[in-house]
Design a protein around this motif. Structure first.
Motif, PDB file in Angstrom:
ATOM      1  N   ARG A 368       9.373   7.745  15.651  1.00 49.34           N
ATOM      2  CA  ARG A 368       9.812   9.131  15.897  1.00 49.34           C
ATOM      3  C   ARG A 368      10.448   9.726  14.649  1.00 49.34           C
ATOM      4  O   ARG A 368      10.189  10.877  14.289  1.00 49.34           O
ATOM      5  N   GLU A 372       9.095  12.919  12.456  1.00 49.91           N
ATOM      6  CA  GLU A 372       9.889  14.101  12.123  1.00 49.91           C
ATOM      7  C   GLU A 372      10.030  14.251  10.611  1.00 49.91           C
ATOM      8  O   GLU A 372       9.958  15.346  10.070  1.00 49.91           O
ATOM      9  N   GLU A 373      10.229  13.104   9.940  1.00 42.90           N
ATOM     10  CA  GLU A 373      10.379  13.150   8.486  1.00 42.90           C
ATOM     11  C   GLU A 373       9.107  13.673   7.826  1.00 42.90           C
ATOM     12  O   GLU A 373       9.144  14.465   6.884  1.00 42.90           O
ATOM     13  N   GLN A 375       6.897  15.692   9.196  1.00 37.95           N
ATOM     14  CA  GLN A 375       6.776  17.131   9.483  1.00 37.95           C
ATOM     15  C   GLN A 375       7.636  17.936   8.495  1.00 37.95           C
ATOM     16  O   GLN A 375       7.192  18.934   7.930  1.00 37.95           O
TER      17      GLN A 375
END
Length: 628
Positions: A368, A372-373, A375
């Motif tokens: 996860r 996110e990183e 993105q």
């Protein structure tokens, strides 16, 4: 860590014509015995040459031996692994190479190979001031080897021809604390500080020269002492106000002339229309430029926010691995120990509900975070592209604005020329006004150049500020990764082991050592050894100085028994000829070596090795004698 032991099993040297010579060496103390000029030292020098000396054989041992022999072979073991090391100086193209199991290596490669086998980390250490312009050299195998080989002609100090900071680094490397002390982050930290200091010096010189020249060149009433942004703006305002007054006066003069003459050219009218159109286009371009600046400022601010988020993700990923294995060990209600196996592997042992494994949970958490990183990273890349495009657009707008202003100036000249043609004589007042305009334009151009110089100063200041932030971040990182090194305890450890040697000298006979107790102060860049508070070289004289040096080598050699340091359990001692000229020669050398024999007899010192060369060692029990 576990100490890796370095030991030489045999040494063979091969002459060009005769049979080869060979020394068989064992673990423990090996004594090479012989009278003067029997070749004891030559054997040790040839071993030294084989173990990475970067000079030639003629300098390493003797020209005669270099001509007589063509190669030397060492059979080694490192932590039980057998390794064959050779030097072949007669072989074409092999004089500077070291052959390890038939593979040719440079001295640097050999150093890295040996350090790797001994599990000693490769670090870089400043040979002088860490802030000098020189590149930090690696703390090589040869630098460490100086502390393992006491040469016959180097008994005036602990370690000859080694800078104090390098000597301390070797000891700290043996004590397994140097890897963090001289980390890559520390090297980068010093590099940033050097860059900052250099930039600050450049800025001081630049500003001083610029101020002196600018005040003399510009000669504006607003900047008689120093050039500042406000003083430049004040001068520009005064000059622009004066230009506005002159333009008004010129307009009135030309209007009067227009009323008094009927000569109007088509070029004049077209130039006036064109000038009005150019002013309109200039206003539009300046509006676009201002909008571009605002947009770039917004995007840059947002990109910094995203960079902060990426840094947070990096810290979160590091913390996931740390906190993933934390378990509830006691009941939150009664504080009793909760058995972990009472409900089965797939059920929570506290609440009894099904759950995923810790590894799966950690993997999911990492996935996860990495999603996110990714993105945020992709969004940041897009932002950087947009900012780069806006910067290109800004450059194009500035170029177009400059061209537009030049076009306006050209149309103004056309209008003035047309007006000049419309009259038979130019009024002197108009000529004076035009001369003043030219003077003001020159002064404004000079102010622009000074303003650009001030901009360079601001760029330097911005870079210095950025470096200060990077230095602060590196300093924080170094404090996190570098453990607190207790130099006092490390110095006491070396002192205790040296005093152990001196105690051993006095164990079974009348006191042989009466020169005082050893104290050691170890620092990052210095080693200070004293005897009852006095520097050892001043307090100890003659034989006592030799004994202090033997105690130092004994102290380092004894680190092997602890099993957690980097000293590889190997030592060579070559006694100087003048040391062995006393009447009680045989006994004087023997009692100095007995502590090494007793130390090597300990089970923890298995495979450790001492090689000693001297004239006689009678009554030295427990040693392997090799007579030449």
């Amino acid at each position: 860590m576990t100490t890796k032991i370095f030991r030489i099993k045999s040494v063979s040297r091969f002459p060009i014509n005769d049979d080869y010579d060979r020394l068989e060496l064992t673990e423990g103390v090996n004594v090479i015995v012989g009278e003067m000029n029997t070749g004891k030292t030559m054997w040790l020098q040839m071993i030294d040459f084989a173990l990475g000396d970067d000079g030639g054989p003629e300098e390493a041992f003797a020209k005669e031996l270099a001509e007589k022999y063509e190669r030397i072979t060492l059979e080694l073991t490192i932590d039980g692994e057998e390794i064959v090391v050779e030097r072949r100086w007669k072989e074409v193209g092999a004089k500077t190479k070291i052959f390890v199991n038939e593979e040719g290596m440079s001295t640097k490669q050999f150093s890295e190979f040996i350090l790797g086998k001994l599990n000693i980390p490769l670090i870089k250490v400043p040979s002088g001031s860490p802030y000098s312009d020189r590149t930090w050299p690696e703390l090589s195998w040869r630098e460490l080897y100086r502390h393992m080989y006491k040469q016959e002609n180097l008994w005036s100090d602990l370690v000859q021809k080694q800078a104090e900071v390098v000597r301390s680094a070797c000891i700290l490397q043996f004590l397994d604390v140097a890897r963090n002390l001289y980390s890559e982050a520390y090297g980068l930290f010093v590099a940033k500080q050097k860059e900052k200091a250099k930039l600050e010096a450049q800025k001081d010189v630049f500003v001083g020269v610029m101020q002196d020249l600018a005040v003399d060149l510009v000669r504006q009433p607003e900047m008689t002492v120093s050039v500042t942004p406000d003083s430049i703006n004040a001068s520009r305002k005064r000059l622009n106000d004066r230009l506005a007054e002159i333009e008004k006066q010129r307009t009135e003069l030309l209007s009067t002339l227009d009323r008094n003459t009927s000569v109007k050219s088509k070029e004049y009218s077209a130039a006036k229309d064109r000038l009005e159109s150019l002013y309109g286009e200039l206003g539009q371009l300046e509006g676009d430029r201002n909008q571009n600046v605002r947009r770039r400022k917004e995007l840059v601010g947002y990109s910094k926010t995203l960079e902060t988020e990426l840094a947070k993700f990096a810290r979160v990923k590091a913390s996931v691995a740390v906190f993933a294995d934390l378990k509830v060990t006691h009941c939150p209600a009664c504080d009793q120990v909760v058995p972990t196996s009472r409900l089965g592997p797939n059920l929570c042992y506290v609440c009894g509900q099904p759950h995923v494994s810790a590894a799966a949970d950690e993997t999911a958490g990492k996935n996860r975070i990495e999603f996110e990183e990714q993105q945020v990273s992709e969004e940041l890349d897009e932002l950087k592209k947009l900012i780069a495009e806006l910067e290109q657009e800004a450059e194009m707008l500035e170029a177009r604005i400059t061209d537009m202003r030049q076009s306006i100036q050209g149309q103004q000249r056309v209008i003035r020329d047309a007006q000049a043609l419309a009259i038979r004589a130019i009024p002197p007042e108009l000529s004076l006004l035009d001369q003043e305009i030219g003077k003001i334009n020159a002064e404004q151009a000079q102010l622009d150049r000074v303003a650009r110089s001030l901009g360079t100063r601001e760029q330097m200041s911005s870079r210095i500020t950025a470096l200060e932030e990077e230095i602060a971040a590196l300093d924080a990182e170094i404090k996190l990764i570098t453990p607190s090194i207790n130099y006092g305890d490390l110095g006491d450890l070396i002192a205790d082991r040296m005093n152990d040697y001196l105690n051993s000298l006095n164990a079974d006979r009348l006191s042989k050592w009466k020169t005082g107790r050893v104290s050691v102060k170890l620092r990052r860049d210095d080693l200070d050894i004293t005897l009852d508070g006095q520097r050892w070289t001043a307090k100890a004289g003659g034989t006592a100085q030799y004994i202090v040096q033997l105690a130092y080598h004994y102290a380092l050699f004894s680190l092997t028994k602890d099993g957690r340091y980097n000293y590889p359990g190997f030592l060579i001692i070559d006694f100087p000829p003048h040391f062995a000229q006393a009447a009680n020669l045989r006994d004087s050398e023997t009692y100095l070596l007995e502590p090494f024999v007793k130390l090597c007899a300990l089970p923890e010192m298995k495979d450790a090795q001492v090689i000693i060369a001297g004239r006689a060692f009678d009554n030295l029990a427990g040693a392997n004698f090799i007579r030449l």
